[in-house]
Design an enzyme around this catalytic site. Structure first.
Site, PDB file in Angstrom:
ATOM      1  N   ARG A 252       0.962  -0.774  -0.282  1.00  0.00           N
ATOM      2  CA  ARG A 252      -0.087  -0.264   0.128  1.00  0.00           C
ATOM      3  C   ARG A 252       0.779   1.441   0.290  1.00  0.00           C
ATOM      4  O   ARG A 252       1.820   1.229   1.099  1.00  0.00           O
ATOM      5  CB  ARG A 252      -1.169  -0.090   1.286  1.00  0.00           C
ATOM      6  CG  ARG A 252      -1.971   0.901   1.369  1.00  0.00           C
ATOM      7  CD  ARG A 252      -3.164   1.183   2.362  1.00  0.00           C
ATOM      8  NE  ARG A 252      -1.790   1.777   4.280  1.00  0.00           N
ATOM      9  CZ  ARG A 252      -1.362   0.446   4.684  1.00  0.00           C
ATOM     10  NH1 ARG A 252      -1.738  -0.476   4.514  1.00  0.00           N
ATOM     11  NH2 ARG A 252      -1.366   1.700   5.282  1.00  0.00           N
ATOM     12  N   HIS A 256      -2.038   4.369   5.868  1.00  0.00           N
ATOM     13  CA  HIS A 256      -2.686   3.181   7.933  1.00  0.00           C
ATOM     14  C   HIS A 256      -4.543   3.955   6.986  1.00  0.00           C
ATOM     15  O   HIS A 256      -5.015   3.320   6.366  1.00  0.00           O
ATOM     16  CB  HIS A 256      -2.750   2.267   8.425  1.00  0.00           C
ATOM     17  CG  HIS A 256      -4.010   2.320   9.417  1.00  0.00           C
ATOM     18  ND1 HIS A 256      -3.640   0.748   8.617  1.00  0.00           N
ATOM     19  CD2 HIS A 256      -4.519   2.409  10.800  1.00  0.00           C
ATOM     20  CE1 HIS A 256      -4.741   0.138   9.556  1.00  0.00           C
ATOM     21  NE2 HIS A 256      -5.433   1.018  10.197  1.00  0.00           N
ATOM     22  N   TYR A 265       7.561   5.835  10.495  1.00  0.00           N
ATOM     23  CA  TYR A 265       7.645   3.963  10.183  1.00  0.00           C
ATOM     24  C   TYR A 265       8.840   3.116   9.000  1.00  0.00           C
ATOM     25  O   TYR A 265       8.667   2.205   9.367  1.00  0.00           O
ATOM     26  CB  TYR A 265       6.746   3.667  11.482  1.00  0.00           C
ATOM     27  CG  TYR A 265       5.316   3.715  10.649  1.00  0.00           C
ATOM     28  CD1 TYR A 265       5.044   2.582   9.301  1.00  0.00           C
ATOM     29  CD2 TYR A 265       4.665   4.702  10.787  1.00  0.00           C
ATOM     30  CE1 TYR A 265       3.781   2.902   8.966  1.00  0.00           C
ATOM     31  CE2 TYR A 265       3.227   4.692  10.800  1.00  0.00           C
ATOM     32  CZ  TYR A 265       2.904   3.784   9.156  1.00  0.00           C
ATOM     33  OH  TYR A 265       1.470   3.508   8.497  1.00  0.00           O
TER      34      TYR A 265
END
Length: 356
Positions: A252, A256, A265
Site C-alpha cells: 500500500r 494506514h 515508520y
C-alpha cells in the site's frame, strides 16, 4: 524465497505472461473490464482522500497499490456469494456491486453506508480486526446446510493473523469443510508494525498447513494470479473441498488511514521502487500494450466516464438528508435502558439550551 509456498505469478511486472497455462483463459473483454475497474477504484480512492483533506469526508482508509488484490478476487465471485470486507476493502465491495455513493456515506459515518444493494450479500466493513472471519465461516456453513453452491470470501490484513478470531474462523472452517476463502492482503505492515515483528512464520500461507487446508501464496499485484487462484479456491469450496487460505503479497503506497503519518515508520523511497516495478494498474497496462489490446482513445473515454461517475456519487452523497441523531440512541438496545435514555434526554436538553 519460501520453498513450500513460493509466490505464484502469472504476469510479471513488465506485463508478460510467465505461467502460460492460463493464456487461453485470458480474453480481451476480461482484460478491458478488469483494467477499467482498476481505474475506477484508483480514482475513487484518490478522490476520497481529497474529500477528507477538504473536510468533506471523515477519516478514510486508502488502498492505492492493493487494487489488483481486491478487484481480481471480487471479479472471481458469483453473484450470490458472500463478501466480508474490512474497512479497507471498498475496492472489492464496489467491484462486487456496492454503490459509490454508499461507499462514501460509510466514510462520513452514516449507517446507510453499511447497507448493501438489494440481493447483494456484502457485510458491513469490519473495523475490529479479524472478527469477520468467524462470521464468514458461519455464513458459508449456512449455505452448505441449505445445499447451495454459494461460497464466502473474507478479507483481512497481515495484522489480523495475530488475532484469535483468525485461528478460530479457520479452524472451524477446516473441521466442517466450510465453503469459504480466507483472502489475506499482506501489505507487510500492520499500521506501524512490519510483518517481521509480529510473526516468526516465513509466510502467512504456511499457516494453512496447521489446519490441513489448501494454501496459496500469490503475487497480489498480478490481477491474473489473483483472479484465477481465487476462482480456483472458490470452485473447490463449492464442490465440497473445504476452505482455502490465500496470501496475496502486495503493497500500500499511502498511510494506514488519513489520520496516520507513514513517514515515521516506513521508508517512502520504497513507494517509488514499488510503483516502477509492480504497480497493479501499470502492470496490466503493459500487458495490454504487449498484446495489442491497448487503446489510448478508449482509455481517455473510460477516464472521462469514471470522473463523471465519481463526481455524481459525491453530489449524491453530499445531497443526502442529514443524519438522524436518534440513531445514536435508538438502535443500541431493543428497549433503551435508563442510562441510554438519560444520555438522549441530556443531548436534546442541551440542544434546547436547557440545563440538567
Amino acid at each position: 524465497m519460501n520453498c513450500q509456498f513460493p509466490i505464484i505469478q502469472i504476469m510479471d511486472g513488465d506485463g508478460n505472461l510467465v505461467l502460460k497455462e492460463f493464456r487461453d483463459q485470458i480474453s480481451g473483454d476480461f482484460v478491458k473490464k478488469a483494467y477499467k475497474q482498476l481505474l475506477l477504484v484508483r480514482n475513487f480512492d484518490r478522490k476520497a482522500i481529497s474529500l477528507q483533506r477538504q473536510g468533506r469526508l471523515g477519516t478514510y482508509a486508502p488502498f492505492e497499490g492493493q487494487e489488483a488484490a481486491q478487484v481480481g478476487s471480487a471479479l472471481a465471485l458469483s453473484k450470490d456469494d458472500w463478501m466480508f470486507p474490512t474497512y479497507r476493502d471498498h475496492a472489492a465491495s464496489i467491484t462486487f456491486g456496492h454503490s459509490l455513493p454508499k461507499a462514501l456515506l460509510y466514510w462520513n459515518g452514516r449507517l446507510e453506508g453499511c447497507i448493501a444493494p438489494e440481493g447483494k450479500h456484502i457485510f458491513p466493513p469490519a473495523v475490529p480486526i479479524a472478527t469477520q472471519l468467524p462470521h464468514a465461516t458461519g455464513a458459508a456453513l449456512a449455505e452448505k446446510k441449505r445445499g447451495t453452491k454459494n461460497a464466502a470470501i473474507a478479507y483481512f490484513g497481515d495484522g489480523a493473523t495475530s488475532e484469535g478470531d483468525f485461528h478460530e474462523g479457520i479452524n472451524i472452517a477446516s473441521v466442517f469443510k466450510a465453503p469459504v476463502v480466507f483472502f489475506n492482503q499482506n501489505n507487510q505492515f500492520a499500521i506501524s508494525v512490519p510483518i517481521q515483528k509480529q510473526m516468526n512464520s516465513e509466510t502467512i500461507a504456511q499457516k494453512s498447513v496447521a489446519y490441513n487446508i489448501t494454501g496459496y501464496r500469490i503475487d497480489g499485484n498480478d490481477i491474473f494470479a489473483v483472479y484465477f487462484y481465487t476462482k480456483k479456491a472458490l470452485e473447490q469450496a463449492r464442490n465440497g473441498g473445504g476452505p482455502t487460505l490465500i496470501e496475496a503479497v502486495t503493497w500500500r503506497y499511502g498511510a494506514h488511514t488519513t489520520a496516520d503519518d507513514p513517514k515515521k515508520y516506513r521508508n517512502q523511497e520504497d513507494n517509488n521502487l514499488k510503483r516502477a516495478s509492480s504497480d497493479p494498474v501499470l502492470r496490466l497496462e503493459r500487458y495490454m500494450k504487449n498484446t495489442g489490446l491497448w487503446d489510448e482513445r478508449l482509455q481517455q473515454q473510460d477516464l472521462e466516464e469514471i470522473h463523471n461517475k465519481i463526481e455524481h456519487a459525491v453530489k449524491e452523497m453530499e445531497a443526502f438528508p442529514p443524519a438522524d441523531v436518534n440513531d445514536l440512541f435508538d438502535h443500541v438496545f431493543e428497549t433503551a435502558p435508563w442510562n441510554i435514555q438519560e444520555q438522549k434526554n441530556e443531548y436534546f436538553n442541551h440542544l434546547r439550551g436547557e440545563t440538567v
